[in-house]
Design a protein around this motif. Structure first.
Motif, mmCIF file in Angstrom:
data_model
loop_
_atom_site.group_PDB
_atom_site.id
_atom_site.type_symbol
_atom_site.label_atom_id
_atom_site.label_comp_id
_atom_site.label_asym_id
_atom_site.label_seq_id
_atom_site.Cartn_x
_atom_site.Cartn_y
_atom_site.Cartn_z
ATOM 1 N N SER A 96 24.577 35.468 41.110
ATOM 2 C CA SER A 96 24.547 34.543 42.256
ATOM 3 C C SER A 96 23.832 35.195 43.442
ATOM 4 O O SER A 96 23.589 36.402 43.451
ATOM 5 C CB SER A 96 25.972 34.185 42.661
ATOM 6 N N ASP A 97 23.581 34.375 44.463
ATOM 7 C CA ASP A 97 22.948 34.889 45.684
ATOM 8 C C ASP A 97 23.853 35.879 46.413
ATOM 9 O O ASP A 97 23.401 36.612 47.282
ATOM 10 C CB ASP A 97 22.620 33.729 46.640
ATOM 11 N N TYR A 98 25.142 35.866 46.069
ATOM 12 C CA TYR A 98 26.084 36.785 46.728
ATOM 13 C C TYR A 98 25.802 38.224 46.300
ATOM 14 O O TYR A 98 25.862 39.141 47.111
ATOM 15 C CB TYR A 98 27.512 36.405 46.343
ATOM 16 N N GLN B 217 35.685 37.160 51.940
ATOM 17 C CA GLN B 217 34.739 37.571 50.885
ATOM 18 C C GLN B 217 34.610 36.460 49.839
ATOM 19 O O GLN B 217 33.508 36.128 49.408
ATOM 20 C CB GLN B 217 35.240 38.842 50.183
ATOM 21 N N ARG C 19 32.725 33.429 51.298
ATOM 22 C CA ARG C 19 31.300 33.760 51.452
ATOM 23 C C ARG C 19 30.600 33.755 50.087
ATOM 24 O O ARG C 19 29.487 33.268 49.946
ATOM 25 C CB ARG C 19 31.174 35.151 52.071
ATOM 26 N N ALA C 20 31.283 34.302 49.085
ATOM 27 C CA ALA C 20 30.698 34.357 47.736
ATOM 28 C C ALA C 20 30.540 32.952 47.164
ATOM 29 O O ALA C 20 29.510 32.639 46.555
ATOM 30 C CB ALA C 20 31.577 35.206 46.828
ATOM 31 N N LYS D 168 27.596 31.277 48.387
ATOM 32 C CA LYS D 168 26.329 31.764 47.820
ATOM 33 C C LYS D 168 26.272 31.561 46.305
ATOM 34 O O LYS D 168 25.498 32.220 45.614
ATOM 35 C CB LYS D 168 26.131 33.229 48.180
ATOM 36 N N ALA E 210 28.585 32.099 43.861
ATOM 37 C CA ALA E 210 29.361 32.916 42.907
ATOM 38 C C ALA E 210 30.417 32.041 42.236
ATOM 39 O O ALA E 210 30.959 31.120 42.856
ATOM 40 C CB ALA E 210 30.013 34.080 43.641
ATOM 41 N N GLN F 236 29.762 31.365 59.541
ATOM 42 C CA GLN F 236 29.753 32.434 58.539
ATOM 43 C C GLN F 236 29.339 31.874 57.169
ATOM 44 O O GLN F 236 28.929 32.622 56.297
ATOM 45 C CB GLN F 236 31.148 33.043 58.417
#
Lengths: 254, 325
Positions: free
Chosen positions: A30-32, B90, B93-94, B97, B99, B312
């Protein structure tokens, strides 16, 4: 020289980035974990202004730190060039102290001096200083027998002349060492900012790391690389010009 | 004669090795990445391992220490870990994106991220009491996000307060340069309180949750792939882990827990470790009836809203869809 440095950096950076994107693609990350091109570009637009001033801030400390360490290295190198008791003592001390990892002292420096400008300057200078000192000591302690012999025989040898001869004969080496130490000074400043400072690009990288923002870190690395390449290129060009002018103005005579 | 003895010894060795290998053959090997160093804040994880709860469940779990640079979410995606601990920010945020992760349990029912201040200063009874104070914030850390939310909630502007960026060095707090200092209540909070009390100074803690700001802290996570394809393993792991946490938070087991934590925690101060365990208990199991690991869905939603407001994350991630208690 300057453009060659920038090309070299761009090639290395592009290869690194492509490698990361390849890993991302192969492992379907992923982008993370690894940001995609879109996110990197978006982050670049968002952070460019901030990171530019941060890099400039770091660069100012780097240049100052390098100047301090060059002055110190030449001071100690000139003093320690003799094969006298004092010269030997300085050399042995320098070789022993440089074996100690300066980064390990950083927390103590921050506790004593706080996380301001002075701490960053001191750490940058110290990290850059020892490798410089060892090179300068090596150059200054090695006689250029062919040339020095003439001045010694004619009784015209003075310490300033000795230093000049040795510096001139090793100008390429000195330029390379000074240019290379710019990277060390930059690394020292960034380490200092990363550990405990409150300004500079190292501090911004720390914040990006807190937020798992790899895109931000990649942009920071890009800007650090470009700026340090320009700086090193300028130093090398300056070294070449000094060498040319020196040999022309003195017509080959010291 | 000598040769015969060597052969017998070799035979015994090989037999023992084969026996040991056979006994582990049925165990499922797992890696579990913690968020922080081995100390009392991970007492339950250590205890589950030390007391053999994982082994009882047929699992061979390697519990790996965390640190600021280690990130369980990255390790889940890269396949280095099967389970991990991550803070809510965390996780969100993941998810933002892309995840693919699942939250299995929420360890801290009360966020340990709080602020310490001296009792000789006016007590913070309302958020307006923050005005005029010098407040420490870790720029980029989740304490900054939490404090910014508090400021917005209280209508406090940057002109009303003084903000100082802080790091690991407590000197500015000791020197009273910064009045209100961010700490993890059950680790640094205990150390600072102890130090100041030895100097005859009392302290208070400012807990954002007391003022309606609930920002979730550490939770157990796994990848969506593991959750879907290895549901039995996930169940076994979670049962063993939560059993470990329940036992570790039981005051009756305190001496035993402290011995097991001490084996991995490098800090030599036993009394501080005991105080830290008590503080951890209050955050993990705030009441006797509280079930360890309960996911506070509303708090997660509020955490997402806070992060959205603080820019964020770019868009809502609907975190509730990824909470599987």
């Amino acid at each position: 020289m300057l453009f060659r440095r920038i090309y070299q950096f761009l090639i290395v950076y592009s290869i690194g980035l492509l490698f990361l994107l390849l890993i991302k693609s192969v492992l379907s990350l992923s982008d993370y974990v690894i940001p995609g091109v879109g996110l990197i570009i978006e982050t670049f637009h968002n952070v460019f202004d901030t990171y530019f001033f941060d890099v400039m801030n770091t660069m100012s400390v780097t240049v100052l730190g390098q100047c301090v360490s060059i002055a110190m290295a030449f001071g100690v190198g000139i003093a320690g060039r003799r094969s006298s008791w004092m010269g030997s003592f300085i050399k042995v001390t320098a070789y022993n102290i440089q074996a100690y990892p300066i980064v390990a002292l950083a927390p103590i420096i921050f506790i004593l001096l706080g996380d301001g400008f002075l701490s960053r300057l001191l750490i940058a200078s110290m990290i850059c200083y020892f490798p410089l000192l060892l090179s300068v000591l090596g150059i200054m302690a090695t006689p250029v027998v062919d040339i020095e012999h003439f001045y010694i025989i004619t009784g015209r040898m003075r310490w300033q002349l000795e230093v000049k001869i040795r510096a001139f004969e090793n100008l390429s080496k000195l330029t390379t060492v000074i240019s290379g130490s710019a990277t060390l000074a930059m690394a020292g400043t960034i380490v200092a900012e990363f550990i405990a400072a409150n300004a500079g690009i190292g501090y911004s990288i720390r914040i990006a790391l807190y937020q798992s923002n790899l895109a931000g870190i990649l942009i920071a690395l890009f800007m650090i690389g470009i700026v340090i390449s320009i700086y090193q290129g300028c130093l090398e060009t300056l070294g070449e010009q000094i060498k040319t002018r020196w040999s022309v103005s003195k017509r080959g005579n010291i | 004669m000598m040769k015969k003895q060597i052969f017998i010894l070799l035979g015994v060795f090989l037999f023992t090795a084969a026996l040991a290998a056979a006994s582990h053959a049925d165990e499922i090997e797992l890696n579990y990445r913690l968020k922080w160093l081995f100390n009392t804040s991970v007492a339950g994880d250590i205890y589950a391992d030390a007391k053999g709860y994982f082994k009882e469940a047929g699992l061979k779990v390697t519990v790996r220490e965390g640190s600021p640079e280690k990130n369980a979410i990255n390790e889940l995606e890269l396949g280095y870990a099967d389970f991990g601990v991550a803070s809510a920010d965390q996780v969100i945020r993941a998810l933002d994106k892309g995840a693919k992760i699942i939250v299995l349990a929420q360890l801290f029912q009360v966020n340990p991220m709080q602020w310490i201040y001296r009792a000789d200063q006016p007590e913070i009874k309302t958020l307006a009491d923050l005005k005029g104070r010098n407040i420490g914030i870790t720029f980029g850390g989740n304490d900054e996000t939490v404090m910014n939310t508090i400021f917005t909630k209280a209508g406090i502007t940057k002109k009303d307060i003084k903000i100082t960026g802080v790091r690991f060095d407590f000197t500015p707090f000791f020197k009273r340069e910064v009045e209100i200092w961010p700490v993890y209540r059950n680790s640094q909070g205990v150390i600072l309180k102890d130090k100041l009390e030895k100097e005859g100074e009392k302290v208070y803690f400012f807990n954002p949750a007391d003022f309606g700001v609930n920002f979730v802290a550490n939770s157990i996570i796994t990848s969506e792939k593991t959750w879907k394809s290895r549901s039995e393993v996930v169940k076994k792991f979670m049962a063993a882990l939560l059993k470990g946490w329940e036992a570790a938070m039981d005051p009756a087991n305190e001496p035993d827990v402290l011995i097991d934590v001490k084996k991995r925690d490098k800090d030599p101060n036993d009394e501080l470790r005991r105080l830290q365990l008590i503080a951890t208990r209050e955050l993990i199991k705030p009441s006797a009836s509280a079930k360890i690991g309960t996911i506070d869905v509303d708090a997660w939603k509020q955490t997402e809203t806070i992060m959205l407001n603080e820019k964020q994350i770019k868009q809502p991630v609907h975190v509730e869809k990824f909470l599987k208690n």
